[in-house]
Design a protein around this motif. Structure first.
Motif, mmCIF file in Angstrom:
data_model
loop_
_atom_site.group_PDB
_atom_site.id
_atom_site.type_symbol
_atom_site.label_atom_id
_atom_site.label_comp_id
_atom_site.label_asym_id
_atom_site.label_seq_id
_atom_site.Cartn_x
_atom_site.Cartn_y
_atom_site.Cartn_z
ATOM 1 N N PRO A 22 30.261 45.212 52.312
ATOM 2 C CA PRO A 22 30.535 44.850 50.913
ATOM 3 C C PRO A 22 31.674 43.831 50.833
ATOM 4 C CG PRO A 22 31.522 46.969 51.421
ATOM 5 C CD PRO A 22 30.824 46.526 52.671
ATOM 6 N N ILE A 23 31.387 42.685 50.234
ATOM 7 C CA ILE A 23 32.385 41.620 50.106
ATOM 8 C C ILE A 23 32.517 41.263 48.630
ATOM 9 C CG2 ILE A 23 33.043 39.277 50.765
ATOM 10 C CD1 ILE A 23 31.380 39.567 53.257
ATOM 11 N N TYR A 24 33.737 41.297 48.146
ATOM 12 C CA TYR A 24 34.033 40.974 46.754
ATOM 13 C C TYR A 24 34.825 39.674 46.724
ATOM 14 C CZ TYR A 24 32.406 45.675 45.886
ATOM 15 O OH TYR A 24 31.621 46.798 45.831
ATOM 16 N N ILE A 25 34.310 38.710 45.960
ATOM 17 C CA ILE A 25 34.881 37.365 45.990
ATOM 18 C C ILE A 25 35.319 36.953 44.592
ATOM 19 C CG2 ILE A 25 34.521 34.967 46.655
ATOM 20 C CD1 ILE A 25 32.267 35.864 48.482
ATOM 21 N N THR A 55 44.955 31.725 38.301
ATOM 22 C CA THR A 55 43.512 31.448 38.317
ATOM 23 C C THR A 55 42.835 32.419 37.352
ATOM 24 O OG1 THR A 55 42.815 33.063 39.997
ATOM 25 C CG2 THR A 55 43.729 30.965 40.806
ATOM 26 N N PRO A 56 41.560 32.211 37.024
ATOM 27 C CA PRO A 56 40.862 33.162 36.151
ATOM 28 C C PRO A 56 40.525 34.488 36.814
ATOM 29 C CG PRO A 56 39.856 30.971 36.043
ATOM 30 C CD PRO A 56 40.770 30.979 37.228
ATOM 31 N N PHE A 57 40.870 34.651 38.099
ATOM 32 C CA PHE A 57 40.503 35.896 38.793
ATOM 33 C C PHE A 57 41.676 36.533 39.528
ATOM 34 C CE2 PHE A 57 39.533 32.225 41.489
ATOM 35 C CZ PHE A 57 40.236 32.516 42.648
ATOM 36 N N SER A 58 42.888 36.028 39.340
ATOM 37 C CA SER A 58 44.034 36.442 40.161
ATOM 38 C C SER A 58 44.190 37.952 40.308
ATOM 39 C CB SER A 58 45.325 35.855 39.583
ATOM 40 O OG SER A 58 45.333 34.449 39.651
ATOM 41 N N GLY A 59 44.147 38.684 39.216
ATOM 42 C CA GLY A 59 44.408 40.119 39.274
ATOM 43 C C GLY A 59 43.192 40.996 39.495
ATOM 44 N N LEU A 60 42.005 40.406 39.477
ATOM 45 C CA LEU A 60 40.790 41.215 39.541
ATOM 46 C C LEU A 60 40.621 41.934 40.875
ATOM 47 C CD1 LEU A 60 38.166 38.920 37.747
ATOM 48 C CD2 LEU A 60 39.716 40.625 36.767
ATOM 49 N N ARG A 61 41.234 41.410 41.915
ATOM 50 C CA ARG A 61 41.096 42.029 43.253
ATOM 51 C C ARG A 61 41.512 43.495 43.246
ATOM 52 N NH1 ARG A 61 44.641 37.651 45.909
ATOM 53 N NH2 ARG A 61 43.821 36.646 44.034
ATOM 54 N N TRP A 62 42.481 43.838 42.377
ATOM 55 C CA TRP A 62 42.968 45.222 42.373
ATOM 56 C C TRP A 62 42.038 46.169 41.622
ATOM 57 C CZ3 TRP A 62 45.853 45.266 46.219
ATOM 58 C CH2 TRP A 62 46.721 44.210 46.499
ATOM 59 N N GLY A 63 40.958 45.616 41.068
ATOM 60 C CA GLY A 63 39.938 46.466 40.458
ATOM 61 C C GLY A 63 38.852 46.886 41.426
ATOM 62 N N VAL A 64 38.859 46.310 42.632
ATOM 63 C CA VAL A 64 37.801 46.610 43.601
ATOM 64 C C VAL A 64 37.751 48.092 43.976
ATOM 65 C CG1 VAL A 64 36.997 46.201 45.970
ATOM 66 C CG2 VAL A 64 37.647 44.267 44.510
ATOM 67 N N PRO A 65 38.881 48.746 44.299
ATOM 68 C CA PRO A 65 38.793 50.173 44.641
ATOM 69 C C PRO A 65 38.171 51.021 43.536
ATOM 70 C CG PRO A 65 40.888 49.281 45.382
ATOM 71 C CD PRO A 65 40.257 48.221 44.534
ATOM 72 N N SER A 83 36.128 54.927 47.196
ATOM 73 C CA SER A 83 35.434 55.460 48.365
ATOM 74 C C SER A 83 35.101 54.341 49.340
ATOM 75 C CB SER A 83 34.148 56.163 47.922
ATOM 76 O OG SER A 83 33.404 56.633 49.029
ATOM 77 N N GLY A 84 35.266 54.619 50.619
ATOM 78 C CA GLY A 84 34.887 53.664 51.647
ATOM 79 C C GLY A 84 35.811 52.466 51.725
ATOM 80 N N ARG A 85 35.311 51.431 52.358
ATOM 81 C CA ARG A 85 36.103 50.228 52.554
ATOM 82 C C ARG A 85 35.394 49.032 51.922
ATOM 83 N NH1 ARG A 85 37.977 49.161 58.399
ATOM 84 N NH2 ARG A 85 35.784 48.607 58.631
ATOM 85 N N ALA A 86 36.124 47.941 51.807
ATOM 86 C CA ALA A 86 35.548 46.722 51.244
ATOM 87 C C ALA A 86 36.390 45.540 51.692
ATOM 88 C CB ALA A 86 35.499 46.789 49.719
ATOM 89 N N ILE A 87 35.793 44.375 51.653
ATOM 90 C CA ILE A 87 36.522 43.134 51.914
ATOM 91 C C ILE A 87 36.681 42.402 50.593
ATOM 92 C CG2 ILE A 87 36.396 40.848 52.985
ATOM 93 C CD1 ILE A 87 34.916 42.122 55.326
ATOM 94 N N TYR A 88 37.898 41.926 50.346
ATOM 95 C CA TYR A 88 38.134 41.031 49.208
ATOM 96 C C TYR A 88 38.544 39.662 49.743
ATOM 97 C CZ TYR A 88 40.199 38.299 45.593
ATOM 98 O OH TYR A 88 40.457 37.246 44.763
ATOM 99 N N VAL A 127 42.843 37.328 51.277
ATOM 100 C CA VAL A 127 41.793 37.945 52.085
ATOM 101 C C VAL A 127 42.315 39.324 52.475
ATOM 102 C CG1 VAL A 127 40.385 37.874 54.177
ATOM 103 C CG2 VAL A 127 40.982 35.738 53.006
ATOM 104 N N MET A 128 41.554 40.368 52.171
ATOM 105 C CA MET A 128 41.993 41.731 52.481
ATOM 106 C C MET A 128 40.834 42.584 52.974
ATOM 107 S SD MET A 128 44.591 42.963 49.440
ATOM 108 C CE MET A 128 43.477 42.622 48.072
ATOM 109 N N LEU A 129 41.135 43.442 53.918
ATOM 110 C CA LEU A 129 40.252 44.534 54.302
ATOM 111 C C LEU A 129 40.840 45.780 53.657
ATOM 112 C CD1 LEU A 129 37.884 45.675 55.954
ATOM 113 C CD2 LEU A 129 39.452 45.863 57.905
ATOM 114 N N LEU A 130 40.126 46.365 52.685
ATOM 115 C CA LEU A 130 40.660 47.432 51.855
ATOM 116 C C LEU A 130 40.105 48.806 52.216
ATOM 117 C CD1 LEU A 130 40.359 45.689 48.387
ATOM 118 C CD2 LEU A 130 42.506 46.561 49.323
#
Length: 271
Positions: A6-9, A61-71, A77-82, A121-124
């Motif tokens: 799962p990759i979130y961009i 940017t229009p997406f700066s803070g959205l990365r912290w919504g991935v979990p 649950s589980g892991r993800a790449i952002y 770039v993060m492995l979460l």
């Protein structure tokens, strides 16, 4: 069954960054040895969406803070790449996915000696992240939560590990150039010199639109990176990853983010 990655961009909601999206997706899939589930993180006008109603005041940017919504999106649950959308993948992303996040940490990032910690770039580990993240509705309200999370990670180094390999080579720094075999992923981060902007400007102008970045634009300082992007964009289009694929059916409208109008480029920096 082969595990899907799962990759979130992060990207813009109005299709302004369609060329960078095309190159990002094409290069990620080009080298991948495992199937990828790519999800674009972008603001939404749909009240039922997790990406609706975010306070984006002063975001870069229009997406700066959205990365912290991935979990939350992953139900903790589980892991993800952002990753940010302004990237060129140069290797098999499974090499990043299959790395171990150190015990006690909720993310692996690029922070070796001499490099400032960045979360582009993060492995979460989404389960571990729950302890450190505010509930999603609170995250949406606090526009500074991006800076708050960065500050927390920099202050307490036990919360993040360092991934192996150059999976966030920012503007080719710490490398010998675009063809450095150590590079796994290039992040062309400096907004004023991103190589996709000249392509996006032409496409958007033809549609009577403008890019969300309203600051000065100059060619990227690394000619080899400009040439690499152009080459890969042509490849992506020939393989069916056209910018039109990433344009929304409905316009998003205005972004309430930081303006760069009136800035100038001085000695390679925007001031």
């Amino acid at each position: 069954m082969t595990e899907r990655i799962p990759i979130y961009i992060g990207t813009s909601a109005g299709g302004e960054d369609a060329e960078s999206q095309a190159v990002a997706e094409y290069t990620l899939r080009k080298y991948a040895s495992q199937p990828l589930d790519i999800t674009w993180l972008k603001l939404s006008r749909d009240p039922s969406s997790i990406w609706y109603g975010w306070n984006t005041k002063n975001w870069g940017t229009p997406f700066s803070g959205l990365r912290w919504g991935v979990p939350t999106l992953r139900s903790f649950s589980g892991r993800a790449i952002y990753m940010d959308g302004d990237i060129i993948c140069r290797a098999d992303v499974a090499d990043l996915w299959n790395q171990t996040i150190p015990k006690g940490a909720f993310a692996s990032v690029n922070a070796p000696a001499g490099i400032e910690l960045r979360t582009c770039v993060m492995l979460l580990d989404c389960g571990r992240a729950r302890k450190y993240l505010q509930p999603i509705e609170a995250l949406k309200k606090v526009y500074k939560h991006y800076e708050i999370m960065i500050s927390m990670l920099r202050k307490d180094q036990s919360l993040s590990g360092v991934f192996d390999g150059m999976w966030n080579c920012v503007d080719l720094k710490m490398s010998t150039g675009a063809d450095d075999p150590r590079i796994r992923l290039i992040h062309y981060s400096s907004q004023w010199e991103q190589p996709h902007l000249r392509h996006a400007a032409k496409r958007l102008m033809a549609r009577g639109k403008k890019h969300w970045f309203d600051g000065p634009v100059v060619p990227h300082r690394e000619p080899a990176l400009r040439a690499l992007f152009d080459e890969l964009l042509a490849e992506a289009i020939s393989e069916g990853y056209t910018p039109e694929m990433y344009e929304p059916s409905e316009p998003f409208g205005h972004y309430d983010i930081r303006s760069y109008a009136g800035r100038h480029i001085v000695q390679g920096k925007m001031v």
